[in-house]
Design an enzyme around this catalytic site. Structure first.
Site, PDB file in Angstrom:
ATOM      1  N   HIS A  54       0.836  -1.211   0.000  1.00 28.04           N
ATOM      2  CA  HIS A  54       0.000   0.000   0.000  1.00 28.04           C
ATOM      3  C   HIS A  54       0.868   1.257   0.000  1.00 28.04           C
ATOM      4  CE1 HIS A  54       0.355   0.856   4.427  1.00 28.04           C
ATOM      5  NE2 HIS A  54       0.436  -0.455   4.520  1.00 28.04           N
ATOM      6  N   ASP A  56      -0.424   4.341   0.764  1.00 29.78           N
ATOM      7  CA  ASP A  56      -0.867   5.346   1.739  1.00 29.78           C
ATOM      8  C   ASP A  56      -0.121   5.121   3.042  1.00 29.78           C
ATOM      9  OD1 ASP A  56      -2.357   2.876   2.062  1.00 29.78           O
ATOM     10  OD2 ASP A  56      -3.596   3.929   3.538  1.00 29.78           O
ATOM     11  N   ASP A  88       6.250   1.198   6.587  1.00 36.29           N
ATOM     12  CA  ASP A  88       4.831   0.830   6.480  1.00 36.29           C
ATOM     13  C   ASP A  88       4.127   1.753   5.517  1.00 36.29           C
ATOM     14  OD1 ASP A  88       2.268  -0.121   6.897  1.00 36.29           O
ATOM     15  OD2 ASP A  88       2.027   0.822   8.861  1.00 36.29           O
ATOM     16  N   GLU A 122      -5.141   1.492   2.879  1.00 35.06           N
ATOM     17  CA  GLU A 122      -4.903   0.441   3.873  1.00 35.06           C
ATOM     18  C   GLU A 122      -5.046   0.964   5.284  1.00 35.06           C
ATOM     19  OE1 GLU A 122      -2.876  -2.475   6.456  1.00 35.06           O
ATOM     20  OE2 GLU A 122      -2.415  -0.348   6.241  1.00 35.06           O
ATOM     21  N   GLU A 123      -4.531   2.158   5.523  1.00 39.33           N
ATOM     22  CA  GLU A 123      -4.553   2.707   6.882  1.00 39.33           C
ATOM     23  C   GLU A 123      -5.953   3.180   7.279  1.00 39.33           C
ATOM     24  OE1 GLU A 123      -2.176   2.021   8.565  1.00 39.33           O
ATOM     25  OE2 GLU A 123      -0.297   2.156   7.456  1.00 39.33           O
ATOM     26  N   ASP A 151       4.295  -6.516   4.316  1.00 37.02           N
ATOM     27  CA  ASP A 151       3.661  -5.421   5.062  1.00 37.02           C
ATOM     28  C   ASP A 151       3.594  -5.748   6.555  1.00 37.02           C
ATOM     29  OD1 ASP A 151       2.338  -3.006   5.547  1.00 37.02           O
ATOM     30  OD2 ASP A 151       0.364  -3.812   5.063  1.00 37.02           O
ATOM     31  N   HIS A 401       3.260   3.416  12.563  1.00 40.21           N
ATOM     32  CA  HIS A 401       2.112   4.109  13.166  1.00 40.21           C
ATOM     33  C   HIS A 401       2.522   5.074  14.281  1.00 40.21           C
ATOM     34  CE1 HIS A 401      -1.360   1.332  11.733  1.00 40.21           C
ATOM     35  NE2 HIS A 401      -0.335   1.241  10.928  1.00 40.21           N
TER      36      HIS A 401
END
Lengths: 433, 433
Positions: A54, A56, A88, A122-123, A151, A401
């Site tokens: 991903h 994003d 990520d 994805e997030e 991932d 994150h």
């Protein structure tokens, strides 16, 4: 970002489509970001590997506490590459592009067809992607022979791993309501049933401080652990020190690595996340909240079926509430569920990845599961019917994150080699292995 | 507002001072609003009644849901006067001014000296006032013979009351902390002691759904109820329907009016207000909070001493937490306390008010307590050593602190007569009664 990624892939010679996913539900003035589909190689005699990533990232502001500008890649003297998305999942996504680029520059033909599926939500729960994957299973994705997703993360910082299992998650809300509006505790304290008292009581019956789930019958749904399986955990490169380091405390429940890993991967767990509707700010407020909603979730494992879990949870909570003899009203419902996933680590997809790790890092990878969920994993497995491999690039210290997200240069460079080597070993694996 | 009030009082012929209270703690660029001190009459042969009120109000925005502009007084066809502060406490404050005005216009001398103390920070915890009252006890307030506060409400809508008691409040925080930062419940669920699990467990041990406080020894601190006292509650004009109306539900604990009123005035209660640090928003978040702080308070009654209550609460919570065998860390502390207050309703201050009610409304007032706190009451009693009377003007349906706050015209007009009549009866009461 989709446009940038598509341009880069086109420049490498891939056939690229940006596939729309429609409007964002609830925000109909916004298009969902497109899925970037790239096909590199279309040789019927080669295997086709479907690769997911991903483009994003999580939000990030320097004011959140970042030491560097989160959207400027900053490399320190130890080779730590700081930046939002570094691990990520922009680093791994770029890794696949680097693999193609390296082959082109070295004049080596890619031994498989690469079919990339890179999403941009994805997030935010991969909005729109599940439907897309299912609807394209007999079209775009029909010639995929296996799926590879980079991932997730190594269990520690030194030893690579291949991941073959994920826990599922059933997320619940339990509400207790009574009066029509919030009450003053001075005026009504002692004369009305308080929803918060009832809710706290019910929540206290779900799990004990040692992590034992108290819902009767729930543990009976868990697949029994075999002796052979038990023996697998001792070999994993992990220690209680690793756990304590990531906790930032020594508040671990189990005394050994083996029991810790089993608690994380192999057994369900129940966490109470919080309460909506009660007073949650700093300071003091003498309110009796009129309606409070407790949030908790159960991490599920084979062979817990969501429906069975729900039934046990609902019945238990209602019977515990009934014991309170409260005139308040309780309701409990499932907010969402995601199923656990376990792949066969003996499939050629895993064998190839294992050989690649040995080639690049000189060690056998640990075969791991993860305690959390990556829902797209199960979606790809169900939609394609093919084996799915999780092949992580980053390490446990990457702080995905969080502030100061990073990817170590070693993980990135060796990770590119790993992805490339994996494709070569995939091409060599015997059919039906 | 202070300036307006001072001007009005000056125009009536009072001797007015605006007394500064210094800077607002934590906001040192702001002056606290002044206390408006007004003296009307200075006859050594008359009694001096110290009157308290406040000219500040709760915040209000039409968008909060008001049917009318909250800062425009709007009177409907039923004589309900809507506006922020109408009942709390601008209406009653204005009532005292109307009493002076009416006497002047009627050419009747006020039978007592009136000493007004009107503050502007009541809704913010009467910042600065307690120190002011104590420091002026031998100066400004030294010749007060009794205190009268009109800042609470009738128990219902029809029958006036005099209030002679208030519960106190001990407000506690109990924190449980473990990991250094919030954790992902997928990754760590099952392998680390969760602070939220421990906190919910401890909170569930404090009070049961029937309102019984479970802290051992706490009820032993409560003054025993006499048979004579029990007989007082039956006469009070109140019903279970009144309770259910104000709850907006039938979730009452006790079956009778008597037990309800005793639970509200005469016995302690424990309410759990909320949890700080846990997930409190709508939706779902799979977080294991690192540190959570439960908030609860105990409404106290005679003869519960704050120090004794604290000791019982702290010991009990720590012993319950110890039983959990958790490696997390618990702390519990008092956020603030305010003592209960009970005055003698046989004092001439109450007799005078009782006669005034009879005169204006034609009924004997109910003698009530309140479940909540009005800390300034106890401060005036302690600082002056004189009897304090709570003489409410508004009714139970006035919605102080809520949207659509109102004061009924009847309560206002008859209330002005009541305040005036009270001053006349005060002047007639025998010394030492």
């Amino acid at each position: 970002m989709a446009q940038f990624l598509a341009s880069e892939l086109e420049a490498l010679g891939a056939e690229v489509h940006q596939r729309p996913l429609g409007k964002q539900p609830g925000k109909e003035h916004l298009d969902l970001p497109p899925v970037v589909i790239a096909r590199y190689g279309n040789d019927k005699n080669k295997r086709t590997i479907l690769v997911y990533g991903h483009y994003d990232v999580q939000p990030a502001l320097k004011e959140d506490g970042w030491a560097t500008e989160p959207f400027d890649l900053t490399i320190d003297s130890k080779g730590r590459m700081y930046g939002r998305g570094s691990t990520d999942d922009k680093g791994p996504v770029l890794g696949w592009l680097n693999v193609i680029d390296a082959h082109k520059k070295a004049g080596v033909e890619l031994p498989v067809n690469l079919l990339c599926c890179f999403e941009g939500m994805e997030e935010y729960g991969s909005e729109g992607l599940e439907e897309f994957i299912h609807s394209e299973s007999k079209n775009l994705f029909k010639d995929a022979d296996a799926v590879c997703i980079s991932d997730n993360y190594w269990l520690g910082t030194e030893k690579p791993c291949l991941t073959y299992g994920l826990r599922g998650c059933n997320y619940y809300s339990v509400s207790v309501s009574g009066p029509a509006q919030d009450l003053h505790s001075g005026v009504f304290g002692g004369s009305a049933h308080e929803p918060m008292t009832d809710l706290v009581n019910v929540l206290s019956k779900l799990v004990d401080s040692q992590g034992n789930i108290l819902v009767p019958g729930l543990m009976d749904l868990v697949e029994p652990v075999t002796e052979e399986e038990k023996s697998l955990y001792g070999k994993i490169s992990y220690s209680m020190e690793n756990l304590h380091e990531s906790l930032g405390s020594e508040t671990s429940i189990h005394p050994t690595k083996e029991r810790t890993l089993m608690a994380r991967w192999r057994y369900p767990s129940l966490s109470i996340h919080g309460i909506e509707g009660a007073y949650s700010a700093p300071g003091a407020k003498t309110v009796i909240p009129a309606k409070v909603i407790g949030k908790f979730s159960i991490r599920t494992v084979p062979n817990m079926e969501s429906r069975d879990v729900n039934q046990l949870v609902f019945n238990y909570i209602k019977s515990e509430f009934a014991k309170l003899n409260s005139k308040n009203t309780l309701d409990v419902w499932l907010q969402h569920d995601g199923k656990w996933w376990v792949a066969s680590p003996k499939h050629w997809n895993f064998s190839a990845a294992s050989k690649a790790v040995k080639q690049v890092f000189g060690v056998e990878p640990d075969m791991t599961r993860e305690g959390g969920s990556i829902p797209v994993t199960l979606t790809f497995e169900e939609a394609t019917g093919k084996n799915v491999l999780l092949l992580p690039m980053g390490s446990s210290t990457d702080a995905a994150h969080s502030i100061n997200e990073k990817l170590d240069r070693r993980n990135y460079i060796e990770g590119i080699k790993l992805l490339g080597a994996y494709l070569h070993y995939v091409a060599e694996e015997p059919i039906g292995a």
